[in-house]
Design a protein around this motif. Structure first.
Motif, mmCIF file in Angstrom:
data_model
loop_
_atom_site.group_PDB
_atom_site.id
_atom_site.type_symbol
_atom_site.label_atom_id
_atom_site.label_comp_id
_atom_site.label_asym_id
_atom_site.label_seq_id
_atom_site.Cartn_x
_atom_site.Cartn_y
_atom_site.Cartn_z
ATOM 1 N N UNK A 53 12.960 7.923 -20.664
ATOM 2 C CA UNK A 53 13.360 8.977 -19.791
ATOM 3 C C UNK A 53 12.177 9.859 -19.411
ATOM 4 N N UNK A 54 11.072 9.909 -20.616
ATOM 5 C CA UNK A 54 10.222 11.207 -20.409
ATOM 6 C C UNK A 54 9.227 10.292 -19.457
ATOM 7 N N UNK A 55 8.896 9.109 -19.356
ATOM 8 C CA UNK A 55 7.895 8.453 -18.681
ATOM 9 C C UNK A 55 8.395 8.416 -17.101
ATOM 10 N N UNK A 56 9.727 7.904 -17.237
ATOM 11 C CA UNK A 56 10.216 7.741 -15.773
ATOM 12 C C UNK A 56 10.095 9.355 -15.129
ATOM 13 N N UNK A 57 10.464 10.307 -15.925
ATOM 14 C CA UNK A 57 10.365 11.760 -15.331
ATOM 15 C C UNK A 57 9.040 12.012 -14.776
ATOM 16 N N UNK A 58 7.857 11.782 -15.510
ATOM 17 C CA UNK A 58 6.552 12.004 -15.133
ATOM 18 C C UNK A 58 6.311 11.083 -13.684
ATOM 19 N N UNK A 59 6.790 9.766 -13.590
ATOM 20 C CA UNK A 59 6.427 8.965 -12.711
ATOM 21 C C UNK A 59 7.193 9.560 -11.408
ATOM 22 N N UNK A 64 6.942 8.707 -7.293
ATOM 23 C CA UNK A 64 7.303 7.106 -7.350
ATOM 24 C C UNK A 64 8.825 6.821 -7.371
ATOM 25 N N UNK A 65 9.273 5.570 -6.694
ATOM 26 C CA UNK A 65 10.364 5.135 -6.675
ATOM 27 C C UNK A 65 10.887 4.396 -7.784
ATOM 28 N N UNK A 66 11.801 4.650 -8.421
ATOM 29 C CA UNK A 66 12.262 3.852 -9.956
ATOM 30 C C UNK A 66 13.072 2.813 -9.452
ATOM 31 N N UNK A 67 12.986 1.491 -10.068
ATOM 32 C CA UNK A 67 13.981 0.571 -9.908
ATOM 33 C C UNK A 67 14.243 -0.124 -11.589
ATOM 34 N N UNK A 68 15.321 -0.524 -11.693
ATOM 35 C CA UNK A 68 15.573 -0.819 -13.061
ATOM 36 C C UNK A 68 16.028 -2.389 -12.933
ATOM 37 N N UNK A 69 15.715 -3.446 -13.899
ATOM 38 C CA UNK A 69 16.368 -4.625 -13.451
ATOM 39 C C UNK A 69 17.597 -4.939 -14.864
ATOM 40 N N UNK A 70 18.028 -6.070 -14.778
ATOM 41 C CA UNK A 70 19.031 -6.191 -15.610
ATOM 42 C C UNK A 70 18.757 -6.553 -17.054
ATOM 43 N N UNK A 74 11.346 -1.594 -16.172
ATOM 44 C CA UNK A 74 11.423 -0.594 -15.157
ATOM 45 C C UNK A 74 10.140 -0.885 -14.396
ATOM 46 N N UNK A 75 10.599 -0.545 -12.883
ATOM 47 C CA UNK A 75 9.385 -0.619 -11.962
ATOM 48 C C UNK A 75 9.072 0.636 -11.300
ATOM 49 N N UNK A 76 8.152 1.328 -11.115
ATOM 50 C CA UNK A 76 7.998 2.537 -10.567
ATOM 51 C C UNK A 76 6.846 2.173 -9.475
ATOM 52 N N UNK A 77 7.140 2.692 -8.095
ATOM 53 C CA UNK A 77 6.400 2.114 -7.058
ATOM 54 C C UNK A 77 5.898 3.279 -6.228
ATOM 55 N N UNK A 78 4.584 3.205 -6.004
ATOM 56 C CA UNK A 78 4.031 4.290 -4.865
ATOM 57 C C UNK A 78 3.719 3.323 -3.710
ATOM 58 N N UNK A 79 4.389 3.912 -2.921
ATOM 59 C CA UNK A 79 4.386 3.232 -1.377
ATOM 60 C C UNK A 79 2.973 3.239 -0.797
#
Ligand SMILES: [Zn+2]
Length: 422
Positions: A53-59, A64-70, A74-79
């Protein structure tokens, strides 16, 4: 292409903010902090959730856009300018060993975050997108297999197998993943990557000993695991004369020496370890009739590892015949040596040189998520020294200037791949 002097000038800017990166490392290490200064944050526990949660908050804060797989990767992407281009990815893991440290895994993820923050500060839009991955359950401490998230991503393990694995309390990976809210909708794998770079502490003593700041990781050691069974005969320690014994432990003892001598014949890259032994009946006045033991052999060249395997088997046979024992040597696991992409290794080298950081090529003795990602994308790793080579230990430590240097190299290797401008 640019000249040497202009590429040097461009490589020196932007630079990451070492103090900000260090603060993030210490903030994340507070989740699951242990009294001795380490971290205990096992995969898919509530502490793992808090760390994620903490790292995703920072990203997210970094845009960054956040996606999570099955399987919870976790994948954070900067366009980038080119929305269709495959992503230049970095990352690692935030789960730890039960008595783990602050840097293993966490460094690679937070160095990625720092790359994103630095690009934001410098107002740089890359041509290809850049991203940060957090792979699930790298450590393999609560659930086997190790590197399960990245392995599933690379198609090494079926998703159903990963989800069905159970911990010692019988809780399944899938249930634990849902309990912490990290079972995502994104399919596992099949994501196009331009390249993958992973920054990591060395977890060994070589860089520190040679006073190098950056390890240019060319690959990882191949590995073979064996279960060995020495069989002789239980006998009374008093009445049984020495020449009438079939002492399984004597065979095992000679074999320990043989494994070490074997690894030394394949120096400097060969490794041979006996780390587990079980003596039966394990009683002070009984000649041991049975010994079970493990052997772990490693080498960066698969051909040499096969030669080590042949010598191991022949050595066991010779000892068994000499001592009139039986020995069974059963291979129970095998990992091929992994050779990282020479282009990615060159990009890491160029970045280290541009900053003037002392560096050397190095082979990783440990497994990493990068080993599996390397099966689906051009990959390499960046090592920094860790104090005393200590890792998987609460005392694991790294110097702030090395932490900073590794992230600067990561930033510029990724920039080289991603390109700047439209
Ligand atoms: Zn790690």
């Amino acid at each position: 292409m640019s000249t040497v002097s202009s590429s040097r000038a461009s490589a020196l800017a932007p630079r990451i903010d070492g103090r900000r990166l260090w603060r993030s490392l210490m903030d994340l290490a507070a989740i699951g902090a242990t009294p001795k200064g380490g971290v205990s944050r096992l995969a898919l526990t509530d502490l793992d959730r808090q760390g994620r949660d903490r790292v995703i908050g920072w990203l997210r804060d970094a845009g960054c856009a956040i996606e999570i797989d099955g399987v919870g990767n976790i994948f954070a992407t900067r366009a980038g300018h080119d929305a269709k281009a495959p992503v230049v990815l970095t990352g690692s893991h935030v789960d730890t060993q039960p008595s783990g440290g602050k840097f293993d895994g966490n460094y690679g993820v937070l160095a990625g975050l720092e790359v994103i923050r630095t690009l934001n500060d410098a107002g740089i839009t890359t041509r290809k997108p850049v991203g940060v991955a957090i792979w699930t359950n790298e450590e393999g401490s609560r659930f086997v297999p190790v590197m399960g998230g990245s392995g599933a991503f690379a198609g090494v393990f079926p998703v159903e197998k990963i989800l069905a694995e159970r911990d010692v309390d019988g809780v399944s990976f899938g249930d634990a993943l849902e309990a912490i809210g990290y079972k995502g909708a994104l399919p596992v794998g099949g994501r196009a990557l331009d390249a993958y770079f992973e920054a990591h502490i060395e977890q060994g003593p070589i860089l520190e000993h040679e006073e190098k700041t950056i390890g240019l990781v060319t690959g990882t050691l191949g590995l073979r695991w064996y279960d060995c069974l020495w069989s002789g005969e239980d006998a009374h320690a008093g009445p049984t004369p020495m020449e009438a014994r079939h002492d399984a432990l004597r065979g095992a003892a000679r074999f320990v020496e043989a494994v070490n001598a074997l690894a030394l014949r394949f120096a400097p890259d060969g490794r041979g370890t006996v780390g587990f032994m079980q003596v039966k009946p394990n009683s002070r006045n009984v000649v041991p009739g049975t010994v079970r033991m493990s052997v772990d052999l490693r080498h960066p060249d698969d051909g040499k590892l096969a030669a080590m395997d042949a010598e191991l088997t022949a050595g066991a046979r010779a000892i068994a015949s000499d001592l009139q024992l039986q020995c069974e040597v059963k291979q129970v696991a095998q990992f091929s040596a992994c050779r990282f992409d020479s282009g990615c290794v060159s990009q890491v080298r160029a970045a280290a040189n541009a900053f003037g950081y002392p560096s050397r090529e190095i082979v990783s003795g440990a497994g990493h998520d990068a080993v599996y990602v390397a099966r689906v994308a051009p990959t390499s790793m960046i090592f920094i020294p860790c104090t005393g080579g200590i890792s998987h230990n609460e005392l694991e430590d790294a110097r702030p200037e090395h932490v900073e240097a590794g992230a600067n190299v990561l930033l510029h290797a990724m920039l080289t791949r991603a390109g700047v401008g439209a």
